[in-house]
Scaffold this motif. Sequence first.
Motif, PDB file in Angstrom:
ATOM      1  N   ILE A 126     127.605  40.482  95.671  1.00 31.94           N
ATOM      2  CA  ILE A 126     128.030  41.625  94.864  1.00 31.94           C
ATOM      3  C   ILE A 126     127.673  42.934  95.573  1.00 31.94           C
ATOM      4  CG2 ILE A 126     127.642  42.861  92.692  1.00 31.94           C
ATOM      5  CD1 ILE A 126     127.245  40.127  91.357  1.00 31.94           C
ATOM      6  N   VAL A 127     126.472  43.006  96.168  1.00 29.21           N
ATOM      7  CA  VAL A 127     126.080  44.193  96.930  1.00 29.21           C
ATOM      8  C   VAL A 127     127.060  44.435  98.079  1.00 29.21           C
ATOM      9  CG1 VAL A 127     124.325  45.153  98.479  1.00 29.21           C
ATOM     10  CG2 VAL A 127     123.629  44.042  96.347  1.00 29.21           C
ATOM     11  N   ALA A 130     130.258  46.153  96.929  1.00 35.09           N
ATOM     12  CA  ALA A 130     130.143  47.526  96.424  1.00 35.09           C
ATOM     13  C   ALA A 130     129.991  48.482  97.597  1.00 35.09           C
ATOM     14  CB  ALA A 130     128.945  47.628  95.476  1.00 35.09           C
ATOM     15  N   ASN A 305     125.915  50.832 101.128  1.00 36.39           N
ATOM     16  CA  ASN A 305     126.499  50.140  99.972  1.00 36.39           C
ATOM     17  C   ASN A 305     126.203  50.906  98.693  1.00 36.39           C
ATOM     18  OD1 ASN A 305     125.989  47.787 102.054  1.00 36.39           O
ATOM     19  ND2 ASN A 305     127.556  47.096 100.644  1.00 36.39           N
ATOM     20  N   PHE A 307     124.720  50.610  95.773  1.00 34.25           N
ATOM     21  CA  PHE A 307     123.828  49.733  95.032  1.00 34.25           C
ATOM     22  C   PHE A 307     123.778  50.092  93.555  1.00 34.25           C
ATOM     23  CE2 PHE A 307     121.025  53.022  96.896  1.00 34.25           C
ATOM     24  CZ  PHE A 307     120.441  53.532  95.753  1.00 34.25           C
ATOM     25  N   ALA A 310     126.448  47.964  92.182  1.00 31.52           N
ATOM     26  CA  ALA A 310     126.051  46.558  92.284  1.00 31.52           C
ATOM     27  C   ALA A 310     125.027  46.195  91.217  1.00 31.52           C
ATOM     28  CB  ALA A 310     125.491  46.278  93.685  1.00 31.52           C
ATOM     29  N   GLY A 328     120.198  42.977  93.619  1.00 31.49           N
ATOM     30  CA  GLY A 328     120.750  44.320  93.652  1.00 31.49           C
ATOM     31  C   GLY A 328     119.675  45.380  93.810  1.00 31.49           C
TER      32      GLY A 328
END
Length: 367
Positions: A126-127, A130, A305, A307, A310, A328
């Motif tokens: 997921i990180v 993003a 990123n 975060f 995320a 995250g």
Amino acid sequence: MSTTDTTPPTSGVVAKLSTLDRLLPVWIGLAMVAGLLAGRLIPGLGDVLNAITVDGISLPIALGLLIMMYPVLAKVRYDRLDTVTGDRRLLWASLALNWILGPALMFALAWLTLPDLPEYRTGLIIVGLARCIAMVIIWNDLACGDREAAAVLVALNSVFQVIAFGLLGWFYLAVLPGWLDLPTTDLAVSGWQIAKSVLIFLGIPLLAGYLTRTLGEKRKGRDWYENRFLPRIGPTALYGLLFTIVILFALQGEQITNRPWDVARIALPLLAYFAIMWAGSYALGASLGLGYERTTTLAFTAAGNNFELAIAVAISTYGATSGQALAGVVGPLIEVPVLVALVYVSLALRKKFIDSKVRSAARMGDI
């Protein structure tokens, strides 16, 4: 780059940084420690900080992000954006790095290093999805990157984030693992949730920065705006950054300090990810002949990123105490000091770019 100087020198940059900028790693380290200690030692602090949220993000963090981004976006020369949009090499390189290589690299690293920890693995993926729209503006500015290019690439990432985040989440968590005979995971996130995050954390400071420059130059002139107004608001960006870090780590301090081995396991692929993305992007920009400023911008926009997004997605989908949420949270714990270090690496490389340009000009008889 000094946050109070809009025209940094071309040599000896690190030595001539302001005290605030030169000691940035120290301030960030102290902010992280202060946040962790506050989260551990002050009972109920997390509940207080989370009492009011903005799009799933604690209100103090949301305010810190807006304060952090506004001064840098106020520095952008919006009348120069056409010079960036016409650079198709930069735009295509950024899209490929952010939306093809970045998510694929994080997926591979997560599975290689965390095959036995599905929650952390999902959180890292997921990180990786993003893409950065916030702090990258700070890192780029400190490293003397191209502000206008950073604004364009961040805006481009934002549009693609709204369109692609959900689709890529479905692909990397449900489709690709199935093709590879790996366990699959679901990710429930709406396009509207992502769009709100982009509109709040990028749209508001971007609009404020644009209006500030437009109205300021119209009423007082560009000389006043560049040489008097910007130096006054410049340090605010770093104050906002430090405030955000304190609050972020205060909210997650207990999780981080209670699970040090888990944090170390999550940190390993993150370290590899940031190093590979930044170095690879920097090499690509140099090979394309983008020059120092745009090569630097390309590297930081690819390595950073989002975060905040995320963490929000992980918490809303899996819960605040989930392994996905912890992954995250560890993201900025690793990303912040690593990218600060890379700011100094980039500034050290700046002289090589200048020397190379001078030698090339000499060979062509231009000097």
